[in-house]
Design an enzyme around this catalytic site. Sequence first.
Site, PDB file in Angstrom:
ATOM      1  N   ALA A 100       0.881   6.499   3.876  1.00  0.00           N
ATOM      2  CA  ALA A 100       1.525   7.495   3.017  1.00  0.00           C
ATOM      3  C   ALA A 100       0.473   8.105   2.097  1.00  0.00           C
ATOM      4  CB  ALA A 100       2.638   6.847   2.209  1.00  0.00           C
ATOM      5  N   GLU A 146       4.726   2.444  10.080  1.00  0.00           N
ATOM      6  CA  GLU A 146       6.182   2.530   9.969  1.00  0.00           C
ATOM      7  C   GLU A 146       6.720   3.744  10.726  1.00  0.00           C
ATOM      8  OE1 GLU A 146       7.305   0.534   5.735  1.00  0.00           O
ATOM      9  OE2 GLU A 146       5.986   2.295   5.641  1.00  0.00           O
ATOM     10  N   GLU A 166      -0.020  -2.553   2.533  1.00  0.00           N
ATOM     11  CA  GLU A 166       0.500  -2.224   1.205  1.00  0.00           C
ATOM     12  C   GLU A 166       0.229  -3.310   0.173  1.00  0.00           C
ATOM     13  OE1 GLU A 166       2.984   0.230   4.074  1.00  0.00           O
ATOM     14  OE2 GLU A 166       2.097  -1.763   4.019  1.00  0.00           O
TER      15      GLU A 166
END
Length: 287
Positions: A100, A146, A166
Site C-alpha cells: 500500500a 493481499e 506490515e
Amino acid sequence: RQVAASHLPQLKNPVKKTHKDRAPLLYLSCTGGQYEYILVEKRGEKNNVGFIQLNRPKALNALCDGLMKEVGRALDDFEVDADVGAIVITGSDRAFAAGADIKEMQNRTFQECYGGNFLAHWNRVSTVRKPVIAAVNGFALGGGCELAMMCDIIYAGEKAQFGQPEILLGTIPGAGGTQRLTRAVGKSLAMEMVLTGDRINAQEAKQSGLVSKVYPVDQLVSEAVKCGEKIASNSKLVSAMAKEAVNAGVRHDRLCGEEKSQFSGQLDQEFVDKHRTPDVRLICGTI
C-alpha cells in the site's frame, strides 16, 4: 466504451500487443478520459479477457487510493461487458505491487482507520462475479500480496516474492491478508510470515498452495491470458455460480477476521523510525 488501441494517443509504458494481426481493445474510463494509474484493455483471440495492468513503475506499483478506485471502475466495466468472461490483473516484471502507499496512510489516526473503514473499497476485487487471475511478477508485498489473494487464481513468475511485512511497520495486514493467507498456506506458515515479515519465493508459494503455477517471467502474462481464455469459453453464468460456490466455503470465517484487521492502517511511527531496515525502506518506497 472501447476503441482500437491504434487510434489512441501513445501511452507511457504501453502494454505490448499479443496478436500481430489484431490490436487489443483499450478501455477508457466510463466517466471519460484515460486511467491515470492503470492500463486497461481486452486480450485473447476473441477479446474476451479483461486485462488490468498496474502502472506506477516509479513507486513499484504502490497501491494508492486513486489506483484502487480505478481498478474498481475497470472491474465494474468488465463486469457488465457481455464479451468478457475472465479478468487478468498484473503489474510489471519488477513488481506486481510492493504494498500500500504508506505516504497516504502514515498520518491517519486510529479513529479514521477503524471508524472510517478506509480500505473497504479495496474489496471490490474479491466481489466481482467474473473469475479474476493475478499474474504476479516481482514483489507482491503487503497490500500487493493481499490484492493477489483477492483474486481467484494466482500465477507467479519465477522471480516473484510474496510477503506480509506490515509487522515491520508496527501494524498488521489490513485488507484481509491475515485471513486469506492462513486459508491458502495454513496457520503455521501464515503466522511465520505475518509475525516476522519474512517473504517466500515463487516455488515456496506454489508448494504451500498460495499460487497455482509458476512460469518464466516473460511467459507469465500470456499464460494467465490463456487461462482466462479457457475460462471465458465456458458458460459465464455457470462460471459465476462455480466461483460463488467455492468461495462460500471460506467466506464466513474470513469476513469475521477481516473486520478485526481494519484498524491496521495506523502505523506505529516511532517503531518505524527506529527500524529502517531494507524491507521497511522497500515498503515505504524510499529505495
